[in-house]
Design a protein around this motif. Sequence first.
Motif, PDB file in Angstrom:
ATOM      1  N   TYR A   1       0.818  -1.203   0.000  1.00  0.00           N
ATOM      2  CA  TYR A   1       0.000   0.000   0.000  1.00  0.00           C
ATOM      3  C   TYR A   1       0.863   1.269   0.000  1.00  0.00           C
ATOM      4  O   TYR A   1       0.496   2.275  -0.587  1.00  0.00           O
ATOM      5  CB  TYR A   1      -0.953  -0.002   1.201  1.00  0.00           C
TER       6      TYR A   1
ATOM      7  N   GLY B   1      -8.767  -1.811   3.958  1.00  0.00           N
ATOM      8  CA  GLY B   1      -8.494  -2.406   2.660  1.00  0.00           C
ATOM      9  C   GLY B   1      -9.299  -1.806   1.528  1.00  0.00           C
ATOM     10  O   GLY B   1      -9.003  -2.064   0.352  1.00  0.00           O
TER      11      GLY B   1
ATOM     12  N   CYS C   1     -10.748   0.963  -1.140  1.00  0.00           N
ATOM     13  CA  CYS C   1     -10.048   1.964  -1.955  1.00  0.00           C
ATOM     14  C   CYS C   1     -10.941   3.180  -2.199  1.00  0.00           C
ATOM     15  O   CYS C   1     -12.135   3.041  -2.478  1.00  0.00           O
ATOM     16  CB  CYS C   1      -9.626   1.358  -3.289  1.00  0.00           C
TER      17      CYS C   1
ATOM     18  N   THR D   1      -5.723   3.490  -0.134  1.00  0.00           N
ATOM     19  CA  THR D   1      -6.253   2.326   0.570  1.00  0.00           C
ATOM     20  C   THR D   1      -6.422   2.663   2.049  1.00  0.00           C
ATOM     21  O   THR D   1      -5.524   3.254   2.661  1.00  0.00           O
ATOM     22  CB  THR D   1      -5.306   1.118   0.431  1.00  0.00           C
TER      23      THR D   1
ATOM     24  N   CYS E   1     -10.366  -1.714  -6.291  1.00  0.00           N
ATOM     25  CA  CYS E   1      -8.948  -1.812  -5.923  1.00  0.00           C
ATOM     26  C   CYS E   1      -8.203  -2.617  -6.987  1.00  0.00           C
ATOM     27  O   CYS E   1      -8.538  -3.774  -7.238  1.00  0.00           O
ATOM     28  CB  CYS E   1      -8.796  -2.507  -4.569  1.00  0.00           C
TER      29      CYS E   1
ATOM     30  N   ARG F   1      -5.079  -4.577  -7.782  1.00  0.00           N
ATOM     31  CA  ARG F   1      -3.993  -5.233  -7.050  1.00  0.00           C
ATOM     32  C   ARG F   1      -3.162  -6.123  -7.975  1.00  0.00           C
ATOM     33  O   ARG F   1      -3.692  -6.692  -8.936  1.00  0.00           O
ATOM     34  CB  ARG F   1      -4.558  -6.091  -5.907  1.00  0.00           C
TER      35      ARG F   1
ATOM     36  N   ASN G   1      -3.964  -7.257   0.271  1.00  0.00           N
ATOM     37  CA  ASN G   1      -3.911  -7.263  -1.202  1.00  0.00           C
ATOM     38  C   ASN G   1      -5.208  -7.792  -1.819  1.00  0.00           C
ATOM     39  O   ASN G   1      -5.193  -8.550  -2.787  1.00  0.00           O
ATOM     40  CB  ASN G   1      -2.722  -8.093  -1.692  1.00  0.00           C
TER      41      ASN G   1
ATOM     42  N   GLY H   1     -12.041  -4.346  -2.105  1.00  0.00           N
ATOM     43  CA  GLY H   1     -11.017  -4.334  -1.064  1.00  0.00           C
ATOM     44  C   GLY H   1     -11.500  -4.582   0.340  1.00  0.00           C
ATOM     45  O   GLY H   1     -10.711  -4.837   1.244  1.00  0.00           O
TER      46      GLY H   1
END
Length: 251
Positions: free
Chosen positions: A57, A76, A78, A100, A153, A155, A176, A181
């Motif tokens: 992050y 977590g 976003c 995040t 998110c 990732r 992650n 998220g």
Amino acid sequence: MRSLQVTVLSFILLLISKVTPKEVEWKSATATYTKETDGSIITEGACGYGDLHKATYGKYSAGLSTMLFNKGSTCGACFELRCVDHILWCLQGSPSVILTATDFCPPNYGLSADYGGWCNFPKEHFEMSEAAFAEIAEKRADIVPVQYKRVKCERRGGIRFTMSGSAHFCQVLITNVGLDGEVVAVKVKAPKTGWIPMARNWGQNWQCNINLIGQPLSFEVTASVGRTLASYSVAPANWQFGQTYEGKQFK
């Protein structure tokens, strides 16, 4: 005939409107930044991620006020942020950054919500890293008005599961996570068990009171949008406390 064509066209447009996702509306909040030696937030926060660079992050992390943090369930998630309505402090063109949620910004009721008590309930506030803040506003500003919205998110790699606990309980830190998220439910499974629901301990640490040492472990993760993803035999039978294992990722 023309009347029939208009009716058919109206019906098609109605169907399109039902299957096309609505644009997420921007909401109003405020933002400040915290100074760190390397320009980012690297300390362990209320979500339990530890070193945020290792958790991927890095500088694009944020502490959330009570209203947004939601007792840790938002960890977590976003957010896209942009500075608005301040000609002196907002950068030209109102560029945005995606952050995040990694920490909790605690209230300070000894100070006014308009000066120092930025995270007092029911304020919606983001405490950013200095580096990320500088991408949307002048660093000379102590607080700026922003707009924000929840976003997907993006990732790299799969969901990560970091093991901890003891012989009496199993705990896993989940990082992650793609999609939105935000994790709302976790289950674990070993060869000798069915799917065991895990409870949120704090942040994104989940645990169950059972000894699973010496067994390969599978995990089932449910995001707040309702989608569930199972990663089978993520941790091998010889898994160790402190080790991180990578599973599947939401598409």
